[in-house]
Design a protein around this motif. Sequence first.
Motif, mmCIF file in Angstrom:
data_model
loop_
_atom_site.group_PDB
_atom_site.id
_atom_site.type_symbol
_atom_site.label_atom_id
_atom_site.label_comp_id
_atom_site.label_asym_id
_atom_site.label_seq_id
_atom_site.Cartn_x
_atom_site.Cartn_y
_atom_site.Cartn_z
ATOM 1 N N GLY A 25 0.800 -1.237 0.000
ATOM 2 C CA GLY A 25 0.000 0.000 0.000
ATOM 3 C C GLY A 25 0.829 1.281 0.000
ATOM 4 O O GLY A 25 0.316 2.344 0.344
ATOM 5 N N LYS A 26 2.071 1.201 -0.420
ATOM 6 C CA LYS A 26 2.943 2.394 -0.412
ATOM 7 C C LYS A 26 2.365 3.503 -1.302
ATOM 8 O O LYS A 26 2.215 4.645 -0.880
ATOM 9 N N THR A 27 2.052 3.129 -2.537
ATOM 10 C CA THR A 27 1.499 4.119 -3.472
ATOM 11 C C THR A 27 0.176 4.665 -2.940
ATOM 12 O O THR A 27 -0.089 5.872 -3.018
ATOM 13 N N SER A 28 -0.636 3.785 -2.382
ATOM 14 C CA SER A 28 -1.957 4.200 -1.894
ATOM 15 C C SER A 28 -1.841 5.183 -0.732
ATOM 16 O O SER A 28 -2.622 6.135 -0.632
ATOM 17 N N ILE A 29 -0.878 4.952 0.140
ATOM 18 C CA ILE A 29 -0.695 5.860 1.276
ATOM 19 C C ILE A 29 -0.298 7.248 0.768
ATOM 20 O O ILE A 29 -0.820 8.271 1.215
ATOM 21 N N LEU A 37 -7.007 10.637 -2.367
ATOM 22 C CA LEU A 37 -7.665 9.681 -3.260
ATOM 23 C C LEU A 37 -7.302 8.255 -2.849
ATOM 24 O O LEU A 37 -6.244 8.023 -2.261
ATOM 25 N N PHE A 38 -8.178 7.324 -3.219
ATOM 26 C CA PHE A 38 -7.856 5.902 -3.030
ATOM 27 C C PHE A 38 -8.445 5.104 -4.179
ATOM 28 O O PHE A 38 -9.550 5.388 -4.637
ATOM 29 N N SER A 39 -7.678 4.111 -4.645
ATOM 30 C CA SER A 39 -8.202 3.244 -5.696
ATOM 31 C C SER A 39 -7.943 1.783 -5.320
ATOM 32 O O SER A 39 -6.873 1.444 -4.826
ATOM 33 N N GLN A 40 -8.951 0.931 -5.568
ATOM 34 C CA GLN A 40 -8.802 -0.502 -5.282
ATOM 35 C C GLN A 40 -7.899 -1.152 -6.326
ATOM 36 O O GLN A 40 -7.369 -2.226 -6.120
ATOM 37 N N HIS A 41 -7.796 -0.473 -7.451
ATOM 38 C CA HIS A 41 -7.075 -1.036 -8.585
ATOM 39 C C HIS A 41 -5.567 -1.087 -8.278
ATOM 40 O O HIS A 41 -4.993 -0.078 -7.865
ATOM 41 N N TYR A 42 -4.979 -2.239 -8.464
ATOM 42 C CA TYR A 42 -3.547 -2.378 -8.160
ATOM 43 C C TYR A 42 -2.716 -2.325 -9.421
ATOM 44 O O TYR A 42 -2.922 -3.096 -10.349
ATOM 45 N N ALA A 71 9.348 0.928 -5.500
ATOM 46 C CA ALA A 71 8.619 -0.309 -5.767
ATOM 47 C C ALA A 71 9.091 -1.449 -4.873
ATOM 48 O O ALA A 71 10.292 -1.624 -4.654
ATOM 49 N N GLY A 72 8.120 -2.229 -4.382
ATOM 50 C CA GLY A 72 8.448 -3.380 -3.555
ATOM 51 C C GLY A 72 9.370 -4.347 -4.269
ATOM 52 O O GLY A 72 10.194 -5.030 -3.666
ATOM 53 N N GLN A 73 9.245 -4.374 -5.590
ATOM 54 C CA GLN A 73 10.062 -5.331 -6.351
ATOM 55 C C GLN A 73 11.524 -4.899 -6.449
ATOM 56 O O GLN A 73 12.358 -5.659 -6.936
ATOM 57 N N ALA A 130 1.600 0.018 9.793
ATOM 58 C CA ALA A 130 0.858 -1.245 9.687
ATOM 59 C C ALA A 130 -0.382 -0.938 8.856
ATOM 60 O O ALA A 130 -1.423 -0.535 9.397
ATOM 61 N N ASN A 131 -0.260 -1.098 7.544
ATOM 62 C CA ASN A 131 -1.320 -0.614 6.654
ATOM 63 C C ASN A 131 -2.415 -1.668 6.411
ATOM 64 O O ASN A 131 -2.233 -2.836 6.705
ATOM 65 N N LYS A 132 -3.518 -1.194 5.867
ATOM 66 C CA LYS A 132 -4.738 -1.969 5.598
ATOM 67 C C LYS A 132 -5.410 -2.367 6.907
ATOM 68 O O LYS A 132 -5.976 -3.458 7.033
ATOM 69 N N CYS A 133 -5.326 -1.488 7.902
ATOM 70 C CA CYS A 133 -5.915 -1.830 9.200
ATOM 71 C C CYS A 133 -7.435 -1.918 9.114
ATOM 72 O O CYS A 133 -8.067 -2.476 10.006
ATOM 73 N N ASP A 134 -8.004 -1.420 8.023
ATOM 74 C CA ASP A 134 -9.455 -1.612 7.818
ATOM 75 C C ASP A 134 -9.800 -3.087 7.655
ATOM 76 O O ASP A 134 -10.949 -3.485 7.817
ATOM 77 N N GLN A 135 -8.774 -3.909 7.352
ATOM 78 C CA GLN A 135 -9.017 -5.344 7.157
ATOM 79 C C GLN A 135 -8.505 -6.181 8.330
ATOM 80 O O GLN A 135 -8.430 -7.402 8.233
HETATM 81 N N1 LIG Z 1 -8.258 -2.585 2.106
HETATM 82 C C1 LIG Z 1 -7.196 -1.836 1.824
HETATM 83 N N2 LIG Z 1 -6.551 -2.005 0.654
HETATM 84 C C2 LIG Z 1 -5.469 -1.220 0.429
HETATM 85 C C3 LIG Z 1 -4.997 -0.260 1.340
HETATM 86 N N3 LIG Z 1 -3.893 0.324 0.820
HETATM 87 C C4 LIG Z 1 -3.698 -0.230 -0.371
HETATM 88 N N4 LIG Z 1 -4.642 -1.163 -0.634
HETATM 89 C C5 LIG Z 1 -4.766 -1.991 -1.838
HETATM 90 O O1 LIG Z 1 -3.614 -2.833 -1.931
HETATM 91 C C6 LIG Z 1 -3.208 -2.978 -3.281
HETATM 92 C C7 LIG Z 1 -1.744 -2.552 -3.436
HETATM 93 O O2 LIG Z 1 -1.637 -1.181 -3.149
HETATM 94 P P1 LIG Z 1 -0.426 -0.289 -3.702
HETATM 95 O O3 LIG Z 1 -0.581 1.055 -3.074
HETATM 96 O O4 LIG Z 1 -0.352 -0.344 -5.160
HETATM 97 O O5 LIG Z 1 0.809 -1.071 -3.073
HETATM 98 P P2 LIG Z 1 2.369 -0.775 -3.256
HETATM 99 O O6 LIG Z 1 3.026 -1.119 -1.979
HETATM 100 O O7 LIG Z 1 2.575 0.614 -3.764
HETATM 101 O O8 LIG Z 1 2.770 -1.831 -4.389
HETATM 102 P P3 LIG Z 1 4.170 -1.899 -5.243
HETATM 103 O O9 LIG Z 1 4.387 -0.533 -5.808
HETATM 104 O O10 LIG Z 1 3.922 -2.906 -6.305
HETATM 105 O O11 LIG Z 1 5.221 -2.346 -4.298
HETATM 106 C C8 LIG Z 1 -4.170 -2.132 -4.114
HETATM 107 O O12 LIG Z 1 -5.171 -2.965 -4.639
HETATM 108 C C9 LIG Z 1 -4.773 -1.149 -3.103
HETATM 109 O O13 LIG Z 1 -6.076 -0.741 -3.461
HETATM 110 C C10 LIG Z 1 -5.718 -0.112 2.586
HETATM 111 O O14 LIG Z 1 -5.387 0.693 3.474
HETATM 112 N N5 LIG Z 1 -6.791 -0.938 2.766
#
Ligand SMILES: Nc1nc2c(ncn2[C@@H]2O[C@H](COP(=O)(O)OP(=O)(O)OP(=O)(O)O)[C@@H](O)[C@H]2O)c(=O)[nH]1
Length: 213
Positions: A25-29, A37-42, A71-73, A130-135
Amino acid sequence: MSGGSVSECKEYLFKVLVIGELGVGKTSIIKRYVHQLFSQHYRATIGVDFALKVINWDSKTLVRLQLWDIAGQERFGNMTRVYYKEAVGAFVVFDVTRGSTFEAVSKWKHDLDSKVKLANGSPIPSVLLANKCDQKKEGTNNTSLMENFCKETGFLGWFETSAKDNINVDEAARFLVENILLNDKGLPYEESNGERIKLDQETVAAESRPGCC
Ligand SMILES: Nc1nc2c(ncn2[C@@H]2O[C@H](COP(=O)(O)OP(=O)(O)OP(=O)(O)O)[C@@H](O)[C@H]2O)c(=O)[nH]1
């Protein structure tokens, strides 16, 4: 003629890294923090991406927070040394739903500390997310475990975050910036003047800067 108020204003450019395993969730944060903004799309980050958040810290301090989304990779590759250069703070992120991403945190922290340091040789301030704590499974409370882990590994602290539900993202950023300002190791913006790092204009989002300076 009265003067001095402009020169009293301090502007900082802080380079902050956001690192951790693939898909945590790095990009999402960053998107949440900078664009709300937030997108489910990865879509996996390739290499590194940048975003800029301009913060009117107080009436005399402007902080330009340059967030490097690595990037995680890119895990522990040779390039990370280049990416880490001149960073003054970091977030290490893991996904609470995937234990393996927490297990990798120590390696990320070690990699970070071995590749970038403050001028005085100390590790740069880092915060664990500790991300995605909604889950998160209901009833789980790891507070003391996490606090011990932070002490042992040298994190300043940790936050449960959700980029999705906007939980603790601003708070974590504020906490890190506060600690970076304590070190006061960022370059005054005039000195760095945008030359050190060329920003990709498409990924830069700057807030307006009302009121400050
Ligand atoms: N439920 C939930 N999903 C999340 C959250 N943050 C990210 N995601 C989802 O997790 C997936 C990966 O999120 P990214 O933000 O792309 O993760 P990343 O760490 O940047 O990924 P890389 O760049 O490939 O390393 C996406 O489908 C997001 O929508 C969160 O807080 N909660």
